[in-house]
Design a protein around this motif. Sequence first.
Motif, PDB file in Angstrom:
ATOM      1  N   ALA B 371       0.800  -1.239  -0.172  1.00 21.65           N
ATOM      2  CA  ALA B 371      -0.012  -0.049   0.062  1.00 21.65           C
ATOM      3  C   ALA B 371       0.965   1.308   0.169  1.00 21.65           C
ATOM      4  CB  ALA B 371      -0.982  -0.222   1.263  1.00 21.65           C
ATOM      5  N   LEU B 372       0.442   2.290  -0.521  1.00 22.21           N
ATOM      6  CA  LEU B 372       1.157   3.564  -0.408  1.00 22.21           C
ATOM      7  C   LEU B 372       1.168   4.184   0.887  1.00 22.21           C
ATOM      8  CD1 LEU B 372       0.945   5.129  -3.852  1.00 22.21           C
ATOM      9  CD2 LEU B 372       2.552   3.435  -3.077  1.00 22.21           C
ATOM     10  N   ALA B 383      -1.593  13.947  -2.443  1.00 21.28           N
ATOM     11  CA  ALA B 383      -1.872  13.968  -4.049  1.00 21.28           C
ATOM     12  C   ALA B 383      -0.872  13.312  -5.066  1.00 21.28           C
ATOM     13  CB  ALA B 383      -1.699  15.644  -4.105  1.00 21.28           C
ATOM     14  N   ASN B 384       0.450  13.233  -4.574  1.00 15.50           N
ATOM     15  CA  ASN B 384       1.411  12.445  -5.435  1.00 15.50           C
ATOM     16  C   ASN B 384       1.076  11.214  -5.454  1.00 15.50           C
ATOM     17  OD1 ASN B 384       3.666  12.827  -6.880  1.00 15.50           O
ATOM     18  ND2 ASN B 384       4.911  12.089  -5.607  1.00 15.50           N
ATOM     19  N   TYR B 387      -2.121  10.533  -7.523  1.00 12.25           N
ATOM     20  CA  TYR B 387      -1.769  10.774  -9.105  1.00 12.25           C
ATOM     21  C   TYR B 387      -1.150   9.521  -9.644  1.00 12.25           C
ATOM     22  CZ  TYR B 387      -0.377  12.870 -13.373  1.00 12.25           C
ATOM     23  OH  TYR B 387       0.055  13.182 -14.531  1.00 12.25           O
ATOM     24  N   ALA B 388      -0.129   8.965  -8.832  1.00 14.25           N
ATOM     25  CA  ALA B 388       0.634   7.946  -9.254  1.00 14.25           C
ATOM     26  C   ALA B 388      -0.287   6.713  -9.576  1.00 14.25           C
ATOM     27  CB  ALA B 388       1.609   7.603  -8.505  1.00 14.25           C
ATOM     28  N   TYR B 392      -0.261   5.382 -13.278  1.00 14.32           N
ATOM     29  CA  TYR B 392       1.017   4.502 -13.690  1.00 14.32           C
ATOM     30  C   TYR B 392       0.411   3.147 -13.290  1.00 14.32           C
ATOM     31  CZ  TYR B 392       3.629   8.880 -13.204  1.00 14.32           C
ATOM     32  OH  TYR B 392       3.952  10.363 -13.439  1.00 14.32           O
ATOM     33  N   LYS B 393       0.166   2.641 -14.389  1.00 12.26           N
ATOM     34  CA  LYS B 393      -0.760   1.070 -14.474  1.00 12.26           C
ATOM     35  C   LYS B 393       0.210  -0.097 -13.635  1.00 12.26           C
ATOM     36  CE  LYS B 393      -3.175  -1.491 -17.514  1.00 12.26           C
ATOM     37  NZ  LYS B 393      -2.198  -2.530 -18.038  1.00 12.26           N
ATOM     38  N   GLY B 394       1.654   0.147 -14.037  1.00 16.59           N
ATOM     39  CA  GLY B 394       2.600  -0.738 -13.192  1.00 16.59           C
ATOM     40  C   GLY B 394       2.328  -0.888 -11.783  1.00 16.59           C
ATOM     41  N   LEU B 395       2.115   0.352 -11.222  1.00 20.17           N
ATOM     42  CA  LEU B 395       2.101   0.448  -9.863  1.00 20.17           C
ATOM     43  C   LEU B 395       0.887  -0.164  -9.305  1.00 20.17           C
ATOM     44  CD1 LEU B 395       3.205   1.745  -6.973  1.00 20.17           C
ATOM     45  CD2 LEU B 395       2.270   3.783  -7.616  1.00 20.17           C
ATOM     46  N   SER B 397      -1.412  -1.991 -10.849  1.00 16.90           N
ATOM     47  CA  SER B 397      -1.673  -3.393 -11.028  1.00 16.90           C
ATOM     48  C   SER B 397      -0.818  -4.321 -10.202  1.00 16.90           C
ATOM     49  CB  SER B 397      -1.524  -3.956 -12.366  1.00 16.90           C
ATOM     50  OG  SER B 397       0.006  -3.667 -12.772  1.00 16.90           O
ATOM     51  N   MET B 398       0.465  -3.666  -9.617  1.00 11.58           N
ATOM     52  CA  MET B 398       0.949  -4.508  -8.706  1.00 11.58           C
ATOM     53  C   MET B 398       0.276  -4.445  -7.271  1.00 11.58           C
ATOM     54  SD  MET B 398       4.720  -3.862  -6.931  1.00 11.58           S
ATOM     55  CE  MET B 398       5.897  -5.041  -7.883  1.00 11.58           C
ATOM     56  N   LEU B 399       0.012  -3.498  -6.833  1.00 12.82           N
ATOM     57  CA  LEU B 399      -0.605  -3.190  -5.509  1.00 12.82           C
ATOM     58  C   LEU B 399      -1.777  -3.894  -5.326  1.00 12.82           C
ATOM     59  CD1 LEU B 399       0.067   0.564  -4.168  1.00 12.82           C
ATOM     60  CD2 LEU B 399       1.483  -1.602  -3.985  1.00 12.82           C
TER      61      LEU B 399
END
Lengths: 413, 432
Positions: B371-372, B383-384, B387-388, B392-395, B397-399
């Motif tokens: 998780a972020l 916010a960052n 947005y990510a 950003y699909k790589g992120l 989909s992995m999470l």
Amino acid sequence: MKHVCLYFQVHQPFRLRNFSFMEIGKGHAYFDEDINYDILQKVARNCYLPANQLLLQLIKAHHGRFRVSFSISGTALDQFEQYLPEVTDSFRALADTGCVEFLAETYGHSLAALKSREEFSRQVKAHADKITGLFGKRPVAFRNTELIYNDAIGEMAARLGFTTILTEGASQVLHWKSPHNVYASAASPDLRLLLKDFRLSDDIAFRFSDRNWPEWPLTAARFAHWLNAKPPGDEIVNLFMDYETFGEHHAQGTGIFAFLADLPGQLDAHGNRFVTPSEAVELLPPVATLSMPQPVSWADEARDLSAWLGNDLQQDAFDSLYALEKKVRACNHAQLQQEWLYLQSSDHFYYMSTKALADGSVHSYFSPYNNPFDAFVNYMNVLTDFSLRLDRWLERKKTVNDERHTLQAGLHL
Amino acid sequence: MQVLMFGWEFPPHISGGLGTACQGITTGLAANDVNVLFVVPKAYGNEPAEKIKLVSASDIAIPAPGRQTQKVQEALTFFEVNCPVVPYLSPEAFAAHSEPEHGIATTVEGTDIPVMRYAFRGGYGKDLMKEVWQYALTASTIAEQHNFDIIHAHDWLSFPAGIMAREASGKPLVVHVHATEFDRSGDNINMQVYETERQGMLKADQVIAVSELTRQTIIHRYHIPAAKVTTIHNAVAPAAKAAAPAGERMFPEKTVSFIGRVTYQKGPAFFIETAAKILRQDKGFRFIMAGSGDLLHAMIAHAARLRISSHFHFTGFLKGAALDRVLSESDVYVMPSVSEPFGISPLEAVRAGVPVIVSRQSGVQEVLQYALKVDGWDTDAMANAIYALARYKGLSSMLRRESAREVAALRWETQGALIRTLYNDVIASFIS
């Protein structure tokens, strides 16, 4: 008698600033001047300058019998130039002894070999030009980023004119073959392979200051004894490691410099012979050909690509980066091209590795980020901004060209 | 093993995560062959029966004043002296307070023995303190009427009940801290509540904290010996049904959701300020705030002041299908809590296939690696991160994939086994 080939890797990446998505499109800088400057100053004082000084003394003291080799990434050379030119001078002093060989690598310490033959060749040539300009001799031996190697990379290096390539010699790579001989590449028979003795190399690079290691404290005499005890068929021992081993990964207080100072004498005393990579392949004929279809590297236990391209984050970022290649080539804009080069450093992908989530290992030691997700997000924000700037520049160029054509067409009327 | 458990709410009649967690715990204990008698102030009759025996304190006839057994009398005296929910009363006033006019007087059927019942309203109304105290009075009778090995009380509202049951029965007490007064009120704490919490923890034989974060609060702000406090994380029940087929999405934009009570503790203002930062940069986003609470009106005004109302939607309190709908609309789930002892809702979002951003000031971040994580008040970082995840699909989909694995491994059965082990230890040291 063994041949002993010492190769030290010198590399510093251009680390990124904290680049929020709110900065995308605002024309802000990507690289963290302060951090890059501070780290270079620190590493130069702990390692590059004192270690170079020591090597220079040792080379002189042993009257040409002590020989070493370096590979210095283009990004590290650029940082010396920008932040501390005396580091370049001290490497030049080593070059002038004639006992030091400088290897070629990709300018950006990149993974281009895995993605683009064209970009790979361009970077290797740029790096060889840079080395020639600085140290007066064109490199003939090559080492790819993180010792990443397979037959295809060997073939590319051979086409660029290299005679020798350095790579990993761990048992999961070689199986029953010994890393203590010279091999010919299966893909390019004229290309010679030198393989890292991972145990003896890592005894110095990783274990030297570990007080829980049964062999601690390691002396040069004992190390020389291990090396001499190798079977007679072993012709060469390749000790490959990061140069930062001396004074940075192991601080001066651990005795690492004393170890290095004592090592040439201890090995010399038993009749061993120091060689640089290109000298090694002239003296020792290949014992067999070696084929490596799958890429190997010197990183982690796995010694594969998983440290840089092992997860979705890394692969997504890597693909996004190289998707811009054509546009970067077409843009003809020096700053954009240099930034794209610096964004290719393997370090950016290493920071995104999720292996440390499981074992908390060396990945976190080397990373400026708290976790792989922050590393990825920051990188992608920068890359998104870069991609926008690239498009804008190409759009402007096109408009200017169109106007010129219109103008010319007008003149013909 | 038999447990007498005191809670304040039970699904489906819940206002927050406490009831959901209590249901999870009882289910997890049942899976480990622990029988739970779960007491709530007021049951509605439509709670899931299954293996859990639910008792409504409203139905319990308690002896009228002067008719209590010696044990209960002693417990009442103890309670009068020690329980901070009882405002100071003279002995006469105390006796009057437990007079039948405060309850419903009746007689034991077929006899003329006077008994009474308290008509609990449940919930969190204005007579909360009075209900807490009446609940405790009833608890001593319940404790006398049942056989059990250990008592388990959830959060301060039922701590007095736990204490009374312990006094009346002589059985050990475990208190379970799902939230502290500091989580609910920041530093402006209600001392009466704080003292009730502290009494419960002091009188308990062992304290369970829902996270290491909460355990540290218990040790440092309630001054409870560290050895007496054990962390047992919450889990989340597996999804009842397969996620509804992704129908037509309401919005073409990336949708970011906040689900939770709109109160200080949950950091709703930070979510709104983050939304404003993102919308200033990129209009391709929509934000949903699903929940109700004392700050709701202020938040609606806040969003309007920032001129983002066209992209910011308030749904009020949602549950069931409506809540599933919000999750199925979401690309990102955010929990910006200022202070969140655990926080089950991010796990529910993960279960629904939504990647999550969680506050570092939360217990749930201890069980989620994928998780972020941001500080609840750091709207730039939030916010960052949003947005990510949206871009950003790589992120994402992995999470989505890896956090689903983490959540699937968090099972109430496993946590139930940990609680059972803790019961055994408490009982063993209580006897010796």
